[in-house]
Scaffold this motif. Structure first.
Motif, PDB file in Angstrom:
ATOM      1  N   PHE A 116      -3.056 -11.796  -5.826  1.00 49.53           N
ATOM      2  CA  PHE A 116      -3.389 -11.451  -4.442  1.00 49.53           C
ATOM      3  C   PHE A 116      -2.128 -11.421  -3.575  1.00 49.53           C
ATOM      4  O   PHE A 116      -1.940 -10.506  -2.763  1.00 49.53           O
ATOM      5  CB  PHE A 116      -4.395 -12.450  -3.879  1.00 49.53           C
ATOM      6  N   VAL A 117      -1.280 -12.428  -3.732  1.00 50.61           N
ATOM      7  CA  VAL A 117      -0.034 -12.472  -2.956  1.00 50.61           C
ATOM      8  C   VAL A 117       0.819 -11.246  -3.269  1.00 50.61           C
ATOM      9  O   VAL A 117       1.380 -10.614  -2.366  1.00 50.61           O
ATOM     10  CB  VAL A 117       0.743 -13.770  -3.255  1.00 50.61           C
ATOM     11  N   TYR A 118       0.903 -10.887  -4.545  1.00 50.54           N
ATOM     12  CA  TYR A 118       1.677  -9.710  -4.936  1.00 50.54           C
ATOM     13  C   TYR A 118       1.122  -8.446  -4.280  1.00 50.54           C
ATOM     14  O   TYR A 118       1.884  -7.638  -3.726  1.00 50.54           O
ATOM     15  CB  TYR A 118       1.665  -9.556  -6.451  1.00 50.54           C
ATOM     16  N   MET A 119      -0.197  -8.268  -4.345  1.00 57.34           N
ATOM     17  CA  MET A 119      -0.797  -7.065  -3.770  1.00 57.34           C
ATOM     18  C   MET A 119      -0.628  -7.045  -2.256  1.00 57.34           C
ATOM     19  O   MET A 119      -0.389  -5.983  -1.659  1.00 57.34           O
ATOM     20  CB  MET A 119      -2.279  -6.993  -4.150  1.00 57.34           C
ATOM     21  N   GLY A 120      -0.767  -8.212  -1.624  1.00 55.60           N
ATOM     22  CA  GLY A 120      -0.578  -8.265  -0.179  1.00 55.60           C
ATOM     23  C   GLY A 120       0.831  -7.876   0.220  1.00 55.60           C
ATOM     24  O   GLY A 120       1.035  -7.105   1.172  1.00 55.60           O
ATOM     25  N   ARG A 121       1.817  -8.395  -0.494  1.00 60.82           N
ATOM     26  CA  ARG A 121       3.211  -8.054  -0.200  1.00 60.82           C
ATOM     27  C   ARG A 121       3.479  -6.573  -0.465  1.00 60.82           C
ATOM     28  O   ARG A 121       4.192  -5.913   0.300  1.00 60.82           O
ATOM     29  CB  ARG A 121       4.145  -8.917  -1.043  1.00 60.82           C
ATOM     30  N   LEU A 122       2.897  -6.061  -1.546  1.00 61.30           N
ATOM     31  CA  LEU A 122       3.100  -4.647  -1.879  1.00 61.30           C
ATOM     32  C   LEU A 122       2.522  -3.743  -0.802  1.00 61.30           C
ATOM     33  O   LEU A 122       3.195  -2.798  -0.341  1.00 61.30           O
ATOM     34  CB  LEU A 122       2.452  -4.334  -3.226  1.00 61.30           C
ATOM     35  N   LEU A 123       1.296  -4.000  -0.381  1.00 62.85           N
ATOM     36  CA  LEU A 123       0.665  -3.163   0.634  1.00 62.85           C
ATOM     37  C   LEU A 123       1.381  -3.276   1.977  1.00 62.85           C
ATOM     38  O   LEU A 123       1.505  -2.285   2.706  1.00 62.85           O
ATOM     39  CB  LEU A 123      -0.813  -3.545   0.774  1.00 62.85           C
ATOM     40  N   TRP A 124       1.844  -4.470   2.297  1.00 66.76           N
ATOM     41  CA  TRP A 124       2.542  -4.646   3.568  1.00 66.76           C
ATOM     42  C   TRP A 124       3.905  -3.942   3.541  1.00 66.76           C
ATOM     43  O   TRP A 124       4.284  -3.281   4.510  1.00 66.76           O
ATOM     44  CB  TRP A 124       2.714  -6.124   3.883  1.00 66.76           C
ATOM     45  N   ARG A 125       4.616  -4.083   2.422  1.00 66.59           N
ATOM     46  CA  ARG A 125       5.942  -3.486   2.324  1.00 66.59           C
ATOM     47  C   ARG A 125       5.877  -1.966   2.308  1.00 66.59           C
ATOM     48  O   ARG A 125       6.701  -1.299   2.952  1.00 66.59           O
ATOM     49  CB  ARG A 125       6.639  -3.993   1.059  1.00 66.59           C
ATOM     50  N   ARG A 126       4.871  -1.408   1.631  1.00 67.96           N
ATOM     51  CA  ARG A 126       4.796   0.037   1.479  1.00 67.96           C
ATOM     52  C   ARG A 126       3.980   0.714   2.574  1.00 67.96           C
ATOM     53  O   ARG A 126       4.267   1.848   2.950  1.00 67.96           O
ATOM     54  CB  ARG A 126       4.202   0.383   0.109  1.00 67.96           C
ATOM     55  N   LEU A 127       2.921   0.044   3.052  1.00 65.13           N
ATOM     56  CA  LEU A 127       2.010   0.703   3.994  1.00 65.13           C
ATOM     57  C   LEU A 127       1.896  -0.004   5.338  1.00 65.13           C
ATOM     58  O   LEU A 127       1.299   0.542   6.270  1.00 65.13           O
ATOM     59  CB  LEU A 127       0.607   0.793   3.370  1.00 65.13           C
ATOM     60  N   GLN A 128       2.402  -1.229   5.440  1.00 67.88           N
ATOM     61  CA  GLN A 128       2.283  -2.048   6.654  1.00 67.88           C
ATOM     62  C   GLN A 128       0.826  -2.326   7.032  1.00 67.88           C
ATOM     63  O   GLN A 128       0.477  -2.438   8.217  1.00 67.88           O
ATOM     64  CB  GLN A 128       3.005  -1.403   7.847  1.00 67.88           C
ATOM     65  N   GLY A 129      -0.035  -2.412   6.043  1.00 64.03           N
ATOM     66  CA  GLY A 129      -1.433  -2.714   6.303  1.00 64.03           C
ATOM     67  C   GLY A 129      -2.285  -2.411   5.080  1.00 64.03           C
ATOM     68  O   GLY A 129      -1.768  -2.109   4.001  1.00 64.03           O
ATOM     69  N   PHE A 130      -3.611  -2.489   5.274  1.00 62.65           N
ATOM     70  CA  PHE A 130      -4.509  -2.249   4.141  1.00 62.65           C
ATOM     71  C   PHE A 130      -5.325  -0.982   4.356  1.00 62.65           C
ATOM     72  O   PHE A 130      -5.505  -0.507   5.478  1.00 62.65           O
ATOM     73  CB  PHE A 130      -5.451  -3.449   3.935  1.00 62.65           C
ATOM     74  N   THR A 131      -5.794  -0.443   3.273  1.00 65.74           N
ATOM     75  CA  THR A 131      -6.760   0.660   3.291  1.00 65.74           C
ATOM     76  C   THR A 131      -7.933   0.241   2.410  1.00 65.74           C
ATOM     77  O   THR A 131      -7.870  -0.762   1.688  1.00 65.74           O
ATOM     78  CB  THR A 131      -6.152   1.955   2.714  1.00 65.74           C
ATOM     79  N   GLY A 132      -9.010   1.017   2.445  1.00 66.59           N
ATOM     80  CA  GLY A 132     -10.135   0.721   1.568  1.00 66.59           C
ATOM     81  C   GLY A 132      -9.730   0.776   0.106  1.00 66.59           C
ATOM     82  O   GLY A 132     -10.156  -0.048  -0.705  1.00 66.59           O
ATOM     83  N   ASP A 133      -8.870   1.748  -0.235  1.00 65.70           N
ATOM     84  CA  ASP A 133      -8.375   1.836  -1.605  1.00 65.70           C
ATOM     85  C   ASP A 133      -7.557   0.598  -1.962  1.00 65.70           C
ATOM     86  O   ASP A 133      -7.611   0.113  -3.098  1.00 65.70           O
ATOM     87  CB  ASP A 133      -7.523   3.088  -1.779  1.00 65.70           C
TER      88      ASP A 133
END
Length: 280
Positions: free
Chosen positions: A242-259
């Motif tokens: 979860f931490v990895y995915m959170g960091r990845l989404l924040w670093r690449r997208l600066q937030g979350f999407t449904g996908d």
């Protein structure tokens, strides 16, 4: 209580292919606010899916001829059932995230790719490798301990559907909210919904822990601590994912999407199985 049941059934209706139709659907109703509130019951969806998959796996383990390949066959068919029950909802999110992040280093371009309904090479690779990881890890666990396989399937489906709620809480929604599958979830999840999700998770995992102790299938010695160790390692592995995915989404997208939520569920589920396999 009536509203709680409605929100739970709405979550089942939205995130699975289990039919909630006719008069029952009319009674449940729908609104964006209700769907937002149903987020509290995502772990409850995991309870239903996990029970169905674990039940089929148990039947297959009991009825198939004894063979080193029996856990593998049970893992494959159980995974097929999980995809059928959910409609591949989360796998689709994983494919879109892989295509978007793999297809472009530019944030806006990545978001555009993720909205494209077509699946590219990165998406295909991600889904194939994810399914292979699930099946192989479950087969490995089942070859060592069928009870751990069954309890692990159930627990993984619950836990992996809890982590994405923290993304909704901690991050802003990005992309085209008006056309997004996660539009009703774009607002931050309430504290009450998080508490309800935590209750779902605790109520689901407590019987798993009790069953492990009762069956005395700890990996080191016997008793509660021996049963807790593999479960704790699996939870830790899932949390790290979860931490990895959170960091990845924040670093690449600066937030979350449904996908992104769907991809997080998939990665956390696989990590749970990996942690359990390592502990065993």
């Amino acid at each position: 209580m009536v509203q709680t049941v409605r929100h739970f059934l709405l979550a089942i209706q939205f995130f699975t292919r289990i039919p909630v139709t006719g008069r029952l659907a009319d009674w449940v109703g729908y609104s964006p606010a209700m769907l937002r509130a149903s987020a509290a019951h995502f772990p409850g969806v995991g309870v239903v899916v996990g029970l169905l998959v674990a039940a089929l796996t148990a039947v297959l383990l009991a009825c198939l001829p004894p063979s080193p390949f029996t856990p593998l066959v049970a893992a494959v068919l159980g995974t097929v059932l999980s995809v059928m029950v959910t409609g591949g909802f989360h796998e689709d999110g994983l494919a879109d995230v892989a295509d978007g992040l793999g297809g472009s280093s530019d944030r806006e371009r990545a978001l555009v790719i993720m909205k494209d309904s077509r699946v590219g090479a990165f998406g295909v690779l991600a889904v194939v490798l994810a399914l292979l990881a699930k099946v192989s890890l479950l087969a490995l666990i089942g070859s060592e301990s069928p009870p751990w396989m069954l309890l692990g399937i159930f627990a993984a489906h619950v836990v992996s559907r809890t982590w994405p709620l923290l993304l909704i809480r901690l991050m802003p929604h990005v992309g085209d909210a008006a056309g997004s599958k996660s539009k009703p979830l774009a607002d931050q999840i309430s504290t009450g919904s998080l508490v309800a999700a935590g209750i779902w998770c605790f109520v689901a995992l407590a019987p798993v822990f009790a069953a492990l102790v009762a069956m005395n299938i700890g990996v080191i010695g016997s008793g509660a601590w021996a049963a807790l160790l593999p479960l704790a390692v699996a939870l830790l592995a899932s949390g790290l994912a979860f931490v990895y995915m959170g960091r990845l989404l924040w670093r690449r997208l600066q937030g979350f999407t449904g996908d992104g939520l769907g991809a997080t569920q998939q990665v956390c589920e696989i990590a749970f199985y990996l942690g359990l396999a390592l502990a065993i």
